[in-house]
Design a protein around this motif. Structure first.
Motif, short mmCIF file in Angstrom:
data_model
loop_
_atom_site.label_atom_id
_atom_site.label_comp_id
_atom_site.label_asym_id
_atom_site.label_seq_id
_atom_site.Cartn_x
_atom_site.Cartn_y
_atom_site.Cartn_z
N ILE A 70 -31.58 33.44 -3.75
CA ILE A 70 -30.95 32.20 -4.21
C ILE A 70 -29.47 32.51 -4.46
O ILE A 70 -29.14 33.36 -5.29
CB ILE A 70 -31.60 31.67 -5.50
N THR A 71 -28.60 31.86 -3.73
CA THR A 71 -27.18 32.14 -3.84
C THR A 71 -26.60 31.52 -5.11
O THR A 71 -27.23 30.68 -5.75
CB THR A 71 -26.42 31.59 -2.62
N VAL A 72 -25.39 31.94 -5.43
CA VAL A 72 -24.72 31.41 -6.62
C VAL A 72 -24.50 29.91 -6.48
O VAL A 72 -24.76 29.14 -7.41
CB VAL A 72 -23.37 32.12 -6.84
N SER A 73 -24.05 29.48 -5.32
CA SER A 73 -23.80 28.04 -5.11
C SER A 73 -25.09 27.25 -5.19
O SER A 73 -25.12 26.13 -5.73
CB SER A 73 -23.11 27.81 -3.77
N GLN A 74 -26.17 27.81 -4.67
CA GLN A 74 -27.47 27.13 -4.73
C GLN A 74 -27.96 27.00 -6.17
O GLN A 74 -28.46 25.95 -6.58
CB GLN A 74 -28.50 27.88 -3.89
N SER A 75 -27.80 28.08 -6.94
CA SER A 75 -28.25 28.04 -8.34
C SER A 75 -27.43 27.05 -9.15
O SER A 75 -27.97 26.36 -10.02
CB SER A 75 -28.17 29.43 -8.96
N GLN A 76 -26.15 26.94 -8.85
CA GLN A 76 -25.30 25.97 -9.55
C GLN A 76 -25.74 24.54 -9.23
O GLN A 76 -25.81 23.69 -10.12
CB GLN A 76 -23.84 26.19 -9.17
N LYS A 77 -26.03 24.31 -7.97
CA LYS A 77 -26.48 22.97 -7.56
C LYS A 77 -27.83 22.65 -8.18
O LYS A 77 -28.08 21.52 -8.61
CB LYS A 77 -26.57 22.90 -6.03
N LEU A 78 -28.71 23.65 -8.25
CA LEU A 78 -30.02 23.45 -8.87
C LEU A 78 -29.87 23.07 -10.34
O LEU A 78 -30.51 22.12 -10.81
CB LEU A 78 -30.84 24.74 -8.75
N THR A 87 -33.00 24.26 -19.14
CA THR A 87 -32.11 25.38 -18.81
C THR A 87 -32.79 26.30 -17.82
O THR A 87 -33.95 26.67 -18.01
CB THR A 87 -31.76 26.18 -20.08
N ALA A 88 -32.08 26.67 -16.76
CA ALA A 88 -32.59 27.62 -15.77
C ALA A 88 -31.69 28.85 -15.78
O ALA A 88 -30.47 28.73 -15.64
CB ALA A 88 -32.61 27.00 -14.38
N THR A 89 -32.28 30.02 -15.97
CA THR A 89 -31.49 31.24 -16.03
C THR A 89 -32.33 32.44 -15.62
O THR A 89 -33.56 32.44 -15.79
CB THR A 89 -30.93 31.47 -17.46
N VAL A 90 -31.68 33.44 -15.06
CA VAL A 90 -32.36 34.68 -14.68
C VAL A 90 -32.38 35.60 -15.90
O VAL A 90 -31.34 35.83 -16.51
CB VAL A 90 -31.65 35.36 -13.50
N VAL A 91 -33.56 36.10 -16.23
CA VAL A 91 -33.71 36.99 -17.38
C VAL A 91 -34.40 38.27 -16.90
O VAL A 91 -35.43 38.20 -16.23
CB VAL A 91 -34.55 36.34 -18.50
N LYS A 92 -33.84 39.41 -17.26
CA LYS A 92 -34.48 40.67 -16.90
C LYS A 92 -35.85 40.76 -17.55
O LYS A 92 -36.06 40.31 -18.67
CB LYS A 92 -33.61 41.85 -17.35
N ASN A 93 -36.79 41.38 -16.84
CA ASN A 93 -38.16 41.44 -17.32
C ASN A 93 -38.29 42.13 -18.68
O ASN A 93 -39.06 41.69 -19.54
CB ASN A 93 -39.04 42.16 -16.29
N THR A 94 -37.54 43.20 -18.88
CA THR A 94 -37.63 43.91 -20.15
C THR A 94 -37.15 43.05 -21.31
O THR A 94 -37.74 43.07 -22.40
CB THR A 94 -36.79 45.21 -20.10
N LEU A 95 -36.11 42.26 -21.07
CA LEU A 95 -35.58 41.39 -22.12
C LEU A 95 -36.51 40.21 -22.37
O LEU A 95 -36.70 39.78 -23.51
CB LEU A 95 -34.18 40.91 -21.75
N MET A 96 -37.10 39.68 -21.30
CA MET A 96 -38.04 38.57 -21.45
C MET A 96 -39.27 39.02 -22.23
O MET A 96 -39.79 38.28 -23.08
CB MET A 96 -38.45 38.04 -20.08
N ALA A 97 -39.73 40.23 -21.97
CA ALA A 97 -40.89 40.77 -22.68
C ALA A 97 -40.61 40.86 -24.18
O ALA A 97 -41.47 40.54 -25.01
CB ALA A 97 -41.26 42.14 -22.12
#
Length: 212
Positions: A70-78, A87-97
Motif C-alpha cells: 500500500i503506497t503512501v498516496s494510497q493510504s492517504q486517499k484511504l 483512524t487507520a494506522t500501521v502499528v508494529k506487532n510488538t507495540l500492538m501486543a
C-alpha cells in the motif's frame, strides 16, 4: 606531475574513509528514520503504545488488513475516505501486543503476523468496512488484501464475520431510514383524519400497519 598524483591518491583515501565512516552512517540513519529515529527510541515506543491504547478505549471495533504494497498516496486517499471517528494506522506487532494487553481487544494478538494496518472505529462500523472494501476494489487488491479479522465487544471475528458486519447499515443509512419513517407518520395521520367515522377503526389499523 608528482603533486597531482599525490593529490589523487589523497582524495581516494579520504573518499574510502568517509564512505565507511560511522558518522556518515549515523547521518543517513537519522535522515531515513532508522535505528536512531525518535519513533524507535524507548520514549517514542511508549508514546505510540499510549496513543494506541487511547484509540482502543474510544473504539467500538478494531480490524486489521495487510499493509504490504500500500503506497503512501494510497493510504492517504484511504484515510480521507473513512468516516469521521475512524483512524487507520500501521502499528508494529510488538507495540500492538503491548497496547491490547489486559483489554477487551487482547484477542488481536492472534493477528499479529506480518505488517498490518489497523482500523480503530469509534462509531460508524459499517461505513468503515465499506470504505475498505471500496479501496480494495479501486486499487485491485481484492484478492490479496482481505480483512484479517476484527474484534468488537470482546469477540474475535474472522474475515467473513467482519464482512457480514460491514453489510449492516451505516450511520448515515440509519439516519435516512429514521428520517423516512418520521416523514411517513404525518401522511398516515392525515389518512386517519380524512377517513369517515364509520371507517375510523379500519383507518387506525391501516395507519399502524408497516408500509410494504
Amino acid at each position: 606531475m608528482l603533486r597531482f598524483t599525490l593529490l589523487v591518491v589523497s582524495l581516494a583515501v579520504v573518499s574510502a574513509f568517509t564512505a565507511n565512516s560511522p558518522l556518515t552512517d549515523r547521518c543517513n540513519t537519522r535522515l531515513y528514520g532508522g535505528g536512531t529515529g525518535y519513533a524507535t527510541s524507548k520514549t517514542g515506543k511508549e508514546e505510540k503504545v499510549t496513543r494506541v491504547r487511547e484509540l482502543l478505549e474510544n473504539s467500538q471495533m478494531v480490524f486489521a488488513v495487510p499493509a504490504s504494497s500500500i503506497t503512501v498516496s494510497q493510504s492517504q486517499k484511504l484515510r480521507r475516505s473513512l468516516p469521521e471517528g475512524t483512524t487507520a494506522t500501521v502499528v508494529k506487532n510488538t507495540l500492538m501486543a503491548r497496547a491490547v494487553e489486559g483489554t477487551k481487544y487482547e484477542a488481536a494478538t492472534s493477528m499479529l503476523q506480518g505488517a498490518n494496518m489497523w482500523f480503530f472505529v469509534e462509531e460508524d462500523i459499517g461505513a468503515s468496512i465499506k470504505a475498505w472494501k471500496a479501496f480494495q476494489k479501486e486499487t485491485g487488491k481484492k484478492d490479496t488484501h482481505d480483512v484479517l479479522g476484527g474484534i468488537t465487544e470482546g469477540t474475535l471475528y474472522d474475515t467473513k464475520g467482519v464482512e457480514a458486519i460491514g453489510e449492516l447499515p451505516s450511520k448515515d443509512e440509519l439516519y435516512a431510514k429514521i428520517a423516512g419513517s418520521i416523514k411517513a407518520v404525518p401522511t398516515k395521520v392525515a389518512r386517519v383524519i380524512k377517513a369517515p367515522n364509520s371507517k375510523l377503526a379500519r383507518a387506525i389499523k391501516l395507519a399502524t400497519m408497516p408500509d410494504e
